[in-house]
Write a protein that holds these residues in place. Sequence first.
Motif, PDB file in Angstrom:
ATOM      1  N   ALA A 159       0.832  -1.207   0.000  1.00 34.61           N
ATOM      2  CA  ALA A 159       0.000   0.000   0.000  1.00 34.61           C
ATOM      3  C   ALA A 159       0.862   1.251   0.000  1.00 34.61           C
ATOM      4  CB  ALA A 159      -0.937  -0.017   1.210  1.00 34.61           C
ATOM      5  N   ALA A 160       1.899   1.260   0.851  1.00 33.40           N
ATOM      6  CA  ALA A 160       2.781   2.426   0.944  1.00 33.40           C
ATOM      7  C   ALA A 160       3.498   2.683  -0.377  1.00 33.40           C
ATOM      8  CB  ALA A 160       3.790   2.219   2.072  1.00 33.40           C
ATOM      9  N   ILE A 161       3.938   1.587  -1.027  1.00 32.69           N
ATOM     10  CA  ILE A 161       4.641   1.723  -2.308  1.00 32.69           C
ATOM     11  C   ILE A 161       3.706   2.271  -3.390  1.00 32.69           C
ATOM     12  CG2 ILE A 161       5.724   0.411  -4.188  1.00 32.69           C
ATOM     13  CD1 ILE A 161       6.980  -1.373  -2.030  1.00 32.69           C
ATOM     14  N   TYR A 162       2.474   1.786  -3.404  1.00 35.79           N
ATOM     15  CA  TYR A 162       1.513   2.291  -4.390  1.00 35.79           C
ATOM     16  C   TYR A 162       1.221   3.776  -4.171  1.00 35.79           C
ATOM     17  CZ  TYR A 162       0.425  -2.230  -6.472  1.00 35.79           C
ATOM     18  OH  TYR A 162       0.495  -3.415  -7.139  1.00 35.79           O
ATOM     19  N   ILE A 163       1.104   4.168  -2.910  1.00 32.09           N
ATOM     20  CA  ILE A 163       0.835   5.582  -2.612  1.00 32.09           C
ATOM     21  C   ILE A 163       2.009   6.434  -3.095  1.00 32.09           C
ATOM     22  CG2 ILE A 163       0.573   7.283  -0.772  1.00 32.09           C
ATOM     23  CD1 ILE A 163      -0.944   5.092   0.822  1.00 32.09           C
ATOM     24  N   LEU A 164       3.239   5.977  -2.760  1.00 32.03           N
ATOM     25  CA  LEU A 164       4.435   6.716  -3.156  1.00 32.03           C
ATOM     26  C   LEU A 164       4.528   6.824  -4.679  1.00 32.03           C
ATOM     27  CD1 LEU A 164       7.121   8.073  -2.380  1.00 32.03           C
ATOM     28  CD2 LEU A 164       8.189   5.819  -2.451  1.00 32.03           C
ATOM     29  N   ALA A 165       4.270   5.708  -5.366  1.00 38.26           N
ATOM     30  CA  ALA A 165       4.351   5.700  -6.833  1.00 38.26           C
ATOM     31  C   ALA A 165       3.310   6.644  -7.435  1.00 38.26           C
ATOM     32  CB  ALA A 165       4.145   4.278  -7.369  1.00 38.26           C
ATOM     33  N   THR A 166       2.099   6.612  -6.893  1.00 42.58           N
ATOM     34  CA  THR A 166       1.034   7.477  -7.406  1.00 42.58           C
ATOM     35  C   THR A 166       1.422   8.945  -7.294  1.00 42.58           C
ATOM     36  OG1 THR A 166      -0.616   5.867  -6.653  1.00 42.58           O
ATOM     37  CG2 THR A 166      -1.417   8.055  -7.223  1.00 42.58           C
ATOM     38  N   VAL A 167       1.850   9.330  -6.092  1.00 44.77           N
ATOM     39  CA  VAL A 167       2.183  10.735  -5.847  1.00 44.77           C
ATOM     40  C   VAL A 167       3.399  11.151  -6.678  1.00 44.77           C
ATOM     41  CG1 VAL A 167       2.942  12.389  -4.099  1.00 44.77           C
ATOM     42  CG2 VAL A 167       1.187  10.692  -3.538  1.00 44.77           C
ATOM     43  N   ALA A 168       4.426  10.288  -6.718  1.00 44.93           N
ATOM     44  CA  ALA A 168       5.658  10.642  -7.432  1.00 44.93           C
ATOM     45  C   ALA A 168       5.415  10.746  -8.937  1.00 44.93           C
ATOM     46  CB  ALA A 168       6.748   9.608  -7.142  1.00 44.93           C
ATOM     47  N   LEU A 169       4.601   9.836  -9.492  1.00 44.29           N
ATOM     48  CA  LEU A 169       4.289   9.897 -10.926  1.00 44.29           C
ATOM     49  C   LEU A 169       3.431  11.117 -11.240  1.00 44.29           C
ATOM     50  CD1 LEU A 169       3.588   6.143 -11.740  1.00 44.29           C
ATOM     51  CD2 LEU A 169       5.392   7.551 -12.742  1.00 44.29           C
ATOM     52  N   ALA A 170       2.506  11.454 -10.346  1.00 45.95           N
ATOM     53  CA  ALA A 170       1.655  12.622 -10.563  1.00 45.95           C
ATOM     54  C   ALA A 170       2.473  13.907 -10.440  1.00 45.95           C
ATOM     55  CB  ALA A 170       0.500  12.634  -9.558  1.00 45.95           C
ATOM     56  N   ARG A 171       3.489  13.876  -9.582  1.00 43.18           N
ATOM     57  CA  ARG A 171       4.300  15.064  -9.324  1.00 43.18           C
ATOM     58  C   ARG A 171       5.341  15.282 -10.424  1.00 43.18           C
ATOM     59  NH1 ARG A 171       5.373  18.943  -9.060  1.00 43.18           N
ATOM     60  NH2 ARG A 171       6.244  20.438  -7.593  1.00 43.18           N
TER      61      ARG A 171
END
Lengths: 121, 133
Positions: B51-63
Motif C-alpha cells: 500500500a505504501a509503495i503504491y501511494i508513493l508511486a502514485t504521488v511521485a508519478l503525478a508530481r
Amino acid sequence: MTEPLAYLLFGLAAVVAVWAGALTVLNRRVDNPLFYAAAVVEVALVATMVGGFIALATTDRDVDGVTFSGYLLTIVLILPIGVAWGASEKTRWGTGVVVIAALVVMVLSWRLLQIWQGTSV
Amino acid sequence: MSDASTRSGPGRILVAVYAVFALAATARSSVQIGTDFDNAPLAYSLSAVAAAIYILATVALARGGWARPLAWAACTAEAVGVFTVGTLSIVASDHFPDATVWSVYGQGYGYVPAVLPFLGLAWLWRTREGHAG
C-alpha cells in the motif's frame, strides 16, 4: 443491496465505460454528453450509498459492516475524482481515465452485492 | 519549473490506475491489520508495504520533476515486491492464509499488479530528460 440494483449500477457504469472507450479510440476529449452521463451514474451511486447505509442499519442479517460501508463511500468518490482527473487532460488519455473510473465502479458494484449477500469476504 | 511529463498523455491513465491500487491496497491492508493482524502478520505487513509503495508511486508519478527518482524507486520496489510476494504466497502458502494485493502475482486483481510496475518503469524511461517522447 439487491441484485437488480447491482445489475443496474453495473450496466450504467458499463455504458459510460463503453462510451468513454469509444471516445478514446476516436481521439476525443471528455465532452459534455459524457460528463452528463457520468453525472447520471453518480446520482444513482449516491442514492445507492444512502439506501445502502439505511439497509445496513436496519438489516438483521450479519453483514460485514466496515467493508460494506467502505465500498459505499468509495463507489461515490471514484467517478467525480476520475472525471476531474481525466477532464483536466486535454487529450484522449483524459477520456481513458474515465474508462478506468467506470470500470472500477463496475467492479465495486459487483463487490458490494457480494459483500451484502455474504458470498465473498 | 514544473515537469508535467509523467502525468500527461498516457501518464494520465497510469497515475489513475496507480491511484486505484493505492486505494485498494490501503483499504485492504487497513481492514486486515485492524481486524485480525495475528492471523497472518507476515502477509498483512507486506500488504501494508504494498500500500505504501503504491501511494508513493502514485504521488511521485503525478508530481514528476524532482519526484522522478522516487517514482523510479517505487516502481522498482513494486516489481521486486510483486514477484517476491507472489512467489512466497505460492511456496510458503502457510504464511498467506488470506489474499493480499500481491498474492500469486496479483491474481485477485487480474494480474494487473504484475504488469503495472513495468508500465511505470517504461513510462519513466520514455519521459526521461532530454528525450522527445
